[in-house]
Design a protein around this motif. Structure first.
Motif, PDB file in Angstrom:
ATOM      1  N   PRO A  31      48.180  23.757  33.774  1.00 46.67           N
ATOM      2  CA  PRO A  31      48.738  22.528  34.340  1.00 46.67           C
ATOM      3  C   PRO A  31      48.205  21.302  33.579  1.00 46.67           C
ATOM      4  CG  PRO A  31      47.968  23.963  36.078  1.00 46.67           C
ATOM      5  CD  PRO A  31      47.481  24.554  34.789  1.00 46.67           C
ATOM      6  N   GLN A  91      54.355  22.611  39.380  1.00 47.10           N
ATOM      7  CA  GLN A  91      53.999  21.949  40.646  1.00 47.10           C
ATOM      8  C   GLN A  91      54.245  20.440  40.612  1.00 47.10           C
ATOM      9  OE1 GLN A  91      50.370  23.311  42.506  1.00 47.10           O
ATOM     10  NE2 GLN A  91      50.365  21.629  43.939  1.00 47.10           N
ATOM     11  N   TYR A  92      53.768  19.749  39.579  1.00 48.27           N
ATOM     12  CA  TYR A  92      53.929  18.288  39.535  1.00 48.27           C
ATOM     13  C   TYR A  92      54.978  17.834  38.525  1.00 48.27           C
ATOM     14  CZ  TYR A  92      49.724  18.255  42.401  1.00 48.27           C
ATOM     15  OH  TYR A  92      48.820  18.465  43.423  1.00 48.27           O
ATOM     16  N   GLU A 119      49.547  31.963  32.816  1.00 48.02           N
ATOM     17  CA  GLU A 119      50.522  30.872  32.968  1.00 48.02           C
ATOM     18  C   GLU A 119      50.049  29.693  32.126  1.00 48.02           C
ATOM     19  OE1 GLU A 119      50.529  29.469  37.051  1.00 48.02           O
ATOM     20  OE2 GLU A 119      48.723  28.306  36.669  1.00 48.02           O
ATOM     21  N   TYR A 152      44.923  33.279  33.639  1.00 49.25           N
ATOM     22  CA  TYR A 152      45.892  33.136  34.734  1.00 49.25           C
ATOM     23  C   TYR A 152      47.310  33.547  34.346  1.00 49.25           C
ATOM     24  CZ  TYR A 152      42.085  30.484  36.795  1.00 49.25           C
ATOM     25  OH  TYR A 152      40.870  30.102  37.296  1.00 49.25           O
ATOM     26  N   ARG A 185      38.565  21.974  43.303  1.00 50.66           N
ATOM     27  CA  ARG A 185      38.242  21.353  42.018  1.00 50.66           C
ATOM     28  C   ARG A 185      39.431  20.651  41.390  1.00 50.66           C
ATOM     29  NH1 ARG A 185      34.595  25.561  38.701  1.00 50.66           N
ATOM     30  NH2 ARG A 185      32.582  24.805  39.407  1.00 50.66           N
ATOM     31  N   HIS A 186      40.579  21.287  41.438  1.00 55.25           N
ATOM     32  CA  HIS A 186      41.709  20.785  40.657  1.00 55.25           C
ATOM     33  C   HIS A 186      42.816  20.168  41.485  1.00 55.25           C
ATOM     34  CE1 HIS A 186      39.968  24.021  38.013  1.00 55.25           C
ATOM     35  NE2 HIS A 186      39.800  22.917  37.313  1.00 55.25           N
ATOM     36  N   ASN A 187      42.691  20.232  42.819  1.00 50.49           N
ATOM     37  CA  ASN A 187      43.737  19.714  43.693  1.00 50.49           C
ATOM     38  C   ASN A 187      45.105  20.289  43.282  1.00 50.49           C
ATOM     39  OD1 ASN A 187      44.813  18.200  45.756  1.00 50.49           O
ATOM     40  ND2 ASN A 187      45.180  16.419  44.457  1.00 50.49           N
ATOM     41  N   TYR A 188      45.106  21.561  43.012  1.00 53.58           N
ATOM     42  CA  TYR A 188      46.287  22.235  42.481  1.00 53.58           C
ATOM     43  C   TYR A 188      46.189  23.668  42.969  1.00 53.58           C
ATOM     44  CZ  TYR A 188      49.639  23.778  38.971  1.00 53.58           C
ATOM     45  OH  TYR A 188      50.725  24.305  38.348  1.00 53.58           O
ATOM     46  N   SER A 189      47.206  24.169  43.681  1.00 51.98           N
ATOM     47  CA  SER A 189      47.069  25.532  44.203  1.00 51.98           C
ATOM     48  C   SER A 189      47.592  26.542  43.193  1.00 51.98           C
ATOM     49  CB  SER A 189      47.783  25.665  45.538  1.00 51.98           C
ATOM     50  OG  SER A 189      49.075  25.147  45.432  1.00 51.98           O
ATOM     51  N   LEU A 190      46.890  27.653  43.075  1.00 51.87           N
ATOM     52  CA  LEU A 190      47.301  28.708  42.141  1.00 51.87           C
ATOM     53  C   LEU A 190      48.597  29.342  42.626  1.00 51.87           C
ATOM     54  CD1 LEU A 190      43.972  30.578  41.411  1.00 51.87           C
ATOM     55  CD2 LEU A 190      45.417  29.454  39.743  1.00 51.87           C
ATOM     56  N   GLU A 209      41.746  16.945  32.404  1.00 50.63           N
ATOM     57  CA  GLU A 209      40.446  16.881  33.057  1.00 50.63           C
ATOM     58  C   GLU A 209      39.378  17.632  32.261  1.00 50.63           C
ATOM     59  OE1 GLU A 209      40.913  18.115  37.141  1.00 50.63           O
ATOM     60  OE2 GLU A 209      38.760  18.476  37.287  1.00 50.63           O
ATOM     61  N   TYR A 254      39.010  26.746  43.262  1.00 55.03           N
ATOM     62  CA  TYR A 254      39.989  26.250  42.290  1.00 55.03           C
ATOM     63  C   TYR A 254      40.815  25.126  42.919  1.00 55.03           C
ATOM     64  CZ  TYR A 254      43.659  26.483  38.689  1.00 55.03           C
ATOM     65  OH  TYR A 254      44.552  26.188  37.686  1.00 55.03           O
ATOM     66  N   GLU A 295      47.286  18.214  34.288  1.00 57.17           N
ATOM     67  CA  GLU A 295      46.103  17.463  34.706  1.00 57.17           C
ATOM     68  C   GLU A 295      44.827  18.262  34.466  1.00 57.17           C
ATOM     69  OE1 GLU A 295      46.270  15.624  38.539  1.00 57.17           O
ATOM     70  OE2 GLU A 295      44.215  14.880  38.352  1.00 57.17           O
ATOM     71  N   ILE A 296      44.908  19.583  34.590  1.00 60.07           N
ATOM     72  CA  ILE A 296      43.711  20.399  34.374  1.00 60.07           C
ATOM     73  C   ILE A 296      43.280  20.345  32.914  1.00 60.07           C
ATOM     74  CG2 ILE A 296      42.786  22.752  34.497  1.00 60.07           C
ATOM     75  CD1 ILE A 296      44.390  23.136  37.030  1.00 60.07           C
TER      76      ILE A 296
END
Lengths: 265, 194
Positions: A119, A155-156, A116, A114, B70-75, A125, B67, A121-122
């Protein structure tokens, strides 16, 4: 036939429920962790602070090679998992090393796909998916490790996560794993304020650490320390794992340095 | 002949594509939508080998959706574009490569900025202020060089796009008759009439 039956009994032992509906191996793993060195994390408005207690020290342990630390200043208990995530581990060091290796691989693979930083949390997880796998498949024991993840993503923003051997994970404003985590958590509950800033979080972490660590000394030989903030110029996350001399200087400035005559060279 | 344009402005990306589906010298259809919304803040124009284009666009759309689930996160647009580029590069090195050219535009919500990526079937990717694919690109790029303004309002951006469409209509021997035009900005994706 008998041999097979015996094998499946041994292999099955790690993964099966007890008649009371419990998974003992996981509970034992968590028990082991609650005797490990304390790791403490506090989430602030403008960063995240991590501190860890090093349990085994002795005059004869050769620490000359550990002065500069590993990748990104990584020590024994605090590691740089990616440029935007710091991990703190409590539990079996050997298991932790393997998890950290996986975490770094996962993070780099995300970067490759990607372009980048992963994230927070990913990453948490994905590592928990692996931990969970070890509680379900035959012939394996769970990882005897709990981790704290201090990270940043656009994002977060700043985040603090905790994961345990079962593969459960959760996000926290302030939390603690390892020995005396109950005491530390109740201290944190009393003193944490929602809009705390990094400079106050550093003080809070060190104060709680000095109260929970049942040792007469507090210095770089017993403590690891790291802070994740945003670089004011580049706006990119900046992970700083303190070097031993910086930890001593920090403790001095907070007035928490406790010396032990016996440990002096 | 197949043509697509895209340009960025102050807080938005406009993507336009012609609506013809042709086979050999025959127009089979003149209302084909070749600009797909991949998410709440992501648009992609696809052109190239008929069949490949839709197949690949749907593959991308569903993977990006997966995506998110699954991750509740937008690319972010940049992450999505990198993933798409890699998919095309892997496809190129397979037995049946996709021949699809793309313009991928999106609005990065946390960073509050628009991004546009020009991607071709060889897996070339470049972040651009404006871009075009197909025969129309030979006429449009010089106009965009002259008239594109990264701080232009949406109305000014649409006016620049109209110049491109008019120029292609004037000079290209088999020029497309109709275009779909979509905009992505902080409020999401929408289709507009030009």
């Amino acid at each position: 036939m008998l041999a097979t039956a015996n094998n499946s009994l041994i292999a099955g032992r790690t993964t099966i429920f007890s008649p009371e509906g419990r998974l003992y191996q996981i509970e034992y793993a968590m028990e082991a962790i609650s005797h490990a060195g304390t790791v403490l994390g506090v989430l602030a408005k403008d960063g995240v602070v991590l501190a860890a207690e090093k349990k085994v020290t002795g005059k004869l342990l050769d620490l000359t090679g550990a002065k500069e630390g590993g990748y990104g200043g990584s020590g024994e208990k605090i590691f740089l998992l990616n440029s935007n995530v710091i991990g703190g581990v409590a539990g079996l060091t050997a298991d932790a090393n393997s998890l950290i290796n996986h975490a770094r691989t996962i993070a780099q693979r995300h970067l490759l796909t990607y372009n980048e930083d992963i994230p927070v949390e990913i990453l948490t997880e994905r590592l928990c998916d692996m931990k969970q796998g070890y509680t379900q498949f035959g012939g394996l024991r769970p990882f005897g490790v709990s981790l704290l993840y201090a990270g940043y993503d656009p994002q977060y923003e700043f985040q603090l996560y905790h994961s345990d051997p079962s593969g459960n994970y959760s996000g926290w404003k302030a939390t603690c794993i390892g020995a005396n985590n109950g005491t530390a958590q109740s201290l944190l509950k009393q003193e944490y304020k929602d809009d705390i800033e990094v400079k106050d979080a550093i003080g809070l972490v060190l104060r709680v650490m000095s109260k929970t660590m049942d040792s007469t000394t507090l210095g770089s030989e017993k403590l690891e320390f790291a802070v994740l903030t945003l670089d004011p110029e580049t706006k990119k996350p900046k992970a700083k794992i303190y070097r031993p001399s910086e930890i001593d200087a920090l403790l001095q400035s907070e007035g928490l340095k406790k010396e032990d005559e016996e440990m002096k060279p | 002949m197949e043509t697509s344009f895209a340009l960025t402005g102050k807080g938005y990306v406009i993507i336009a594509s012609d609506t013809t589906a042709a086979r050999s010298i025959v127009k089979m259809k003149i209302d084909e939508d070749k600009v797909k919304a991949l998410g709440p803040h992501l648009l992609m124009a696809h052109s190239g080998e008929p069949g490949d284009t839709l197949q690949f666009a749907e593959y991308v759309e569903r993977n990006i959706r997966l995506y998110n689930i699954r991750h509740n996160y937008s690319l972010s647009p940049s992450a999505a574009a990198s993933w798409v580029r890699r998919s095309l590069a892997e496809s190129l090195r397979s037995r049946h490569p996709y021949s699809v050219n793309l313009l991928l535009g999106g609005y990065d919500v946390p960073a509050k900025e628009p991004h546009l990526y020009w991607i071709d079937y060889l897996g070339t990717m470049s972040e651009v202020p404006f871009g075009a694919h197909g025969y129309g690109s030979y006429f449009a790029l010089s106009l965009l060089d002259r008239y594109h303004n990264p701080d232009a309002s949406l109305e000014e951006g649409i006016a620049t796009l109209k110049r491109c469409i008019d120029e292609v209509a004037k000079r290209l021997i088999v020029s497309p008759s109709k275009y779909t035009v979509k905009v992505v900005d902080k409020d999401g994706v929408r289709e507009i009439e030009v």
